[in-house]
Design a protein around this motif. Structure first.
Motif, mmCIF file in Angstrom:
data_model
loop_
_atom_site.group_PDB
_atom_site.id
_atom_site.type_symbol
_atom_site.label_atom_id
_atom_site.label_comp_id
_atom_site.label_asym_id
_atom_site.label_seq_id
_atom_site.Cartn_x
_atom_site.Cartn_y
_atom_site.Cartn_z
ATOM 1 N N GLN A 48 0.833 -1.208 0.000
ATOM 2 C CA GLN A 48 0.000 0.000 0.000
ATOM 3 C C GLN A 48 0.866 1.255 0.000
ATOM 4 O O GLN A 48 0.550 2.247 -0.665
ATOM 5 N N ARG A 49 1.948 1.226 0.735
ATOM 6 C CA ARG A 49 2.853 2.380 0.775
ATOM 7 C C ARG A 49 3.433 2.662 -0.612
ATOM 8 O O ARG A 49 3.503 3.818 -1.047
ATOM 9 N N LYS A 50 3.848 1.606 -1.279
ATOM 10 C CA LYS A 50 4.370 1.769 -2.638
ATOM 11 C C LYS A 50 3.318 2.348 -3.565
ATOM 12 O O LYS A 50 3.607 3.214 -4.405
ATOM 13 N N GLN A 51 2.070 1.906 -3.406
ATOM 14 C CA GLN A 51 0.999 2.377 -4.277
ATOM 15 C C GLN A 51 0.662 3.834 -3.992
ATOM 16 O O GLN A 51 0.406 4.615 -4.922
ATOM 17 N N ILE A 52 0.638 4.219 -2.720
ATOM 18 C CA ILE A 52 0.369 5.627 -2.373
ATOM 19 C C ILE A 52 1.426 6.528 -3.004
ATOM 20 O O ILE A 52 1.117 7.550 -3.628
ATOM 21 N N ARG A 53 2.676 6.138 -2.828
ATOM 22 C CA ARG A 53 3.768 6.948 -3.395
ATOM 23 C C ARG A 53 3.661 7.010 -4.914
ATOM 24 O O ARG A 53 3.817 8.075 -5.522
ATOM 25 N N LEU A 61 3.642 14.906 -8.776
ATOM 26 C CA LEU A 61 3.814 15.550 -7.482
ATOM 27 C C LEU A 61 4.817 14.793 -6.625
ATOM 28 O O LEU A 61 5.167 13.652 -6.901
ATOM 29 N N GLU A 62 5.256 15.439 -5.546
ATOM 30 C CA GLU A 62 6.059 14.795 -4.518
ATOM 31 C C GLU A 62 5.207 14.597 -3.270
ATOM 32 O O GLU A 62 4.298 15.399 -2.994
ATOM 33 N N VAL A 63 5.499 13.553 -2.508
ATOM 34 C CA VAL A 63 4.964 13.462 -1.150
ATOM 35 C C VAL A 63 5.873 14.316 -0.281
ATOM 36 O O VAL A 63 7.052 13.998 -0.084
ATOM 37 N N VAL A 64 5.343 15.419 0.221
ATOM 38 C CA VAL A 64 6.130 16.343 1.031
ATOM 39 C C VAL A 64 6.476 15.719 2.371
ATOM 40 O O VAL A 64 7.608 15.799 2.858
ATOM 41 N N GLY A 65 5.487 15.105 2.994
ATOM 42 C CA GLY A 65 5.661 14.515 4.312
ATOM 43 C C GLY A 65 4.317 14.305 4.966
ATOM 44 O O GLY A 65 3.291 14.184 4.283
ATOM 45 N N GLY A 101 9.182 7.944 5.464
ATOM 46 C CA GLY A 101 10.276 7.568 4.588
ATOM 47 C C GLY A 101 9.836 6.680 3.447
ATOM 48 O O GLY A 101 10.263 6.856 2.295
ATOM 49 N N ASP A 102 8.969 5.715 3.739
ATOM 50 C CA ASP A 102 8.490 4.808 2.695
ATOM 51 C C ASP A 102 7.681 5.539 1.622
ATOM 52 O O ASP A 102 7.691 5.142 0.452
ATOM 53 N N LEU A 103 6.983 6.596 2.015
ATOM 54 C CA LEU A 103 6.174 7.351 1.063
ATOM 55 C C LEU A 103 6.992 8.380 0.286
ATOM 56 O O LEU A 103 6.460 9.035 -0.618
ATOM 57 N N GLY A 104 8.262 8.519 0.650
ATOM 58 C CA GLY A 104 9.114 9.494 -0.016
ATOM 59 C C GLY A 104 9.091 10.861 0.621
ATOM 60 O O GLY A 104 9.673 11.815 0.093
ATOM 61 N N GLY A 105 8.430 10.982 1.785
ATOM 62 C CA GLY A 105 8.344 12.262 2.474
ATOM 63 C C GLY A 105 9.619 12.607 3.214
ATOM 64 O O GLY A 105 10.394 11.725 3.602
ATOM 65 N N LYS A 106 9.816 13.904 3.450
ATOM 66 C CA LYS A 106 11.025 14.383 4.110
ATOM 67 C C LYS A 106 10.766 15.107 5.417
ATOM 68 O O LYS A 106 11.710 15.415 6.148
ATOM 69 N N VAL A 107 9.503 15.405 5.727
ATOM 70 C CA VAL A 107 9.214 16.183 6.933
ATOM 71 C C VAL A 107 7.964 15.649 7.621
ATOM 72 O O VAL A 107 7.019 15.201 6.965
ATOM 73 N N ALA A 143 17.021 10.246 11.098
ATOM 74 C CA ALA A 143 18.236 10.554 10.347
ATOM 75 C C ALA A 143 18.516 9.478 9.302
ATOM 76 O O ALA A 143 18.890 9.779 8.164
ATOM 77 N N ARG A 144 18.308 8.220 9.681
ATOM 78 C CA ARG A 144 18.550 7.119 8.736
ATOM 79 C C ARG A 144 17.597 7.176 7.554
ATOM 80 O O ARG A 144 17.966 6.800 6.433
ATOM 81 N N ARG A 145 16.371 7.639 7.795
ATOM 82 C CA ARG A 145 15.370 7.677 6.723
ATOM 83 C C ARG A 145 15.341 9.023 5.994
ATOM 84 O O ARG A 145 14.555 9.202 5.070
ATOM 85 N N GLY A 146 16.171 9.967 6.398
ATOM 86 C CA GLY A 146 16.163 11.274 5.764
ATOM 87 C C GLY A 146 14.922 12.092 6.055
ATOM 88 O O GLY A 146 14.473 12.885 5.222
#
Length: 270
Positions: A48-53, A61-65, A101-107, A143-146
């Motif tokens: 599901q996480r992969k599909q959301i992203r 678009l980007e997933v902001v967080g 992190g899995d969704l590509g978010g940074k914040v 930190a590990r997940r950015g």
């Protein structure tokens, strides 16, 4: 600066439709509220996480967080005097870090005023101690997940803990970690005793993320707040991150609010 919008404005609309519309009218990112995705972060499977992203990114678009982190599940509390509840809340923040992190978010925007308010008998100094205890175990995973955890000061109309940017900075300095920084929100800053541009300038070195809205609970440009001095202050301190629209009054409908907000942002940042 890039434009994003918070997805809960669109309520129960499918994410694919929301992402397509946001991209079409000029947004660059979506900020997701976990409670709109599932009851608990860990209930969202890897698939599901992969599909959301993929859904968000396929729309350009980007997933902001993430934001509105503790709406669900029930029972989480940052400043609770019970150590078991604090441990549970801290563990859940680690789950949220991994989801982000899995969704590509940074914040991750840490607002959730009802889950940080001071409970009877809990002193202000204890609230700071409890908050440090809750967030400290999340920082190395972040930190590990950015992922950056961004504490959001909110006005006294919403909470009685961390009610101004200076309070947020106090917590940031106590944690002393590059992945714990400051989130500023125009609606909340409107209740500070200093002008919004001054708040931005004084706290620039800690600033990680920025919400745009109005004290009337609508989007930017839909109320009395004039954004030209705010944008000038952000540019003056070198902020080139997200301007993320977060509205709370949905009476005009998501599409109208989203369109009016991005049109205004384009105008004041031109």
């Amino acid at each position: 600066m890039k434009f994003a919008i918070c997805n809960e404005l669109f309520e129960s609309q499918p994410l694919e439709k929301v992402a397509a519309f946001a991209s079409e009218i000029g947004y660059h990112g979506l900020e997701l509220a976990p409670f709109t995705l599932a009851e608990r972060a860990e209930a969202i499977s890897p698939e599901q996480r992969k599909q959301i992203r993929k859904t968000v990114e396929s729309a350009g678009l980007e997933v902001v967080g993430l934001h509105w982190l503790l709406v669900k599940p029930a029972g989480m509390y940052v400043t609770h005097p019970d150590p078991a509840i604090r441990r549970m809340t801290s563990d859940y923040f680690v789950q949220l870090v991994n989801l982000c992190g899995d969704l590509g978010g940074k914040v991750m925007v840490i607002g959730s005023p009802k889950q940080r308010n001071r409970l009877p008998g809990v002193k202000l100094a204890q609230c700071f101690d409890y908050a440090v205890e809750v967030f400290k175990p999340c920082l190395e995973p972040a930190a590990r997940r950015g992922v950056t955890l961004a504490i959001e000061p909110l006005s006294g109309r919403e909470t009685d803990f961390l009610m101004c940017a200076a309070d947020g900075v106090e917590l940031i300095e106590r944690l002393d970690h590059p992945n714990f920084r400051l989130h500023l929100d125009v609606k909340a800053m409107s209740y500070e005793c200093k002008p919004i541009p001054q708040v931005i300038q004084e706290n620039a070195k800690h600033l990680a993320h920025f919400h745009v809205n109005d004290p009337n609970l609508l989007g930017p440009g839909m109320g009395e707040v004039q954004y030209e001095p705010i944008i000038a202050a952000l540019r003056g301190v070198g902020y080139d991150g997200w301007l993320s629209v977060e509205a709370f009054d949905f009476k005009y409908g998501a599409e109208k609010i989203a369109r009016a907000s991005v049109d205004y942002l384009r105008k004041v940042t031109a």
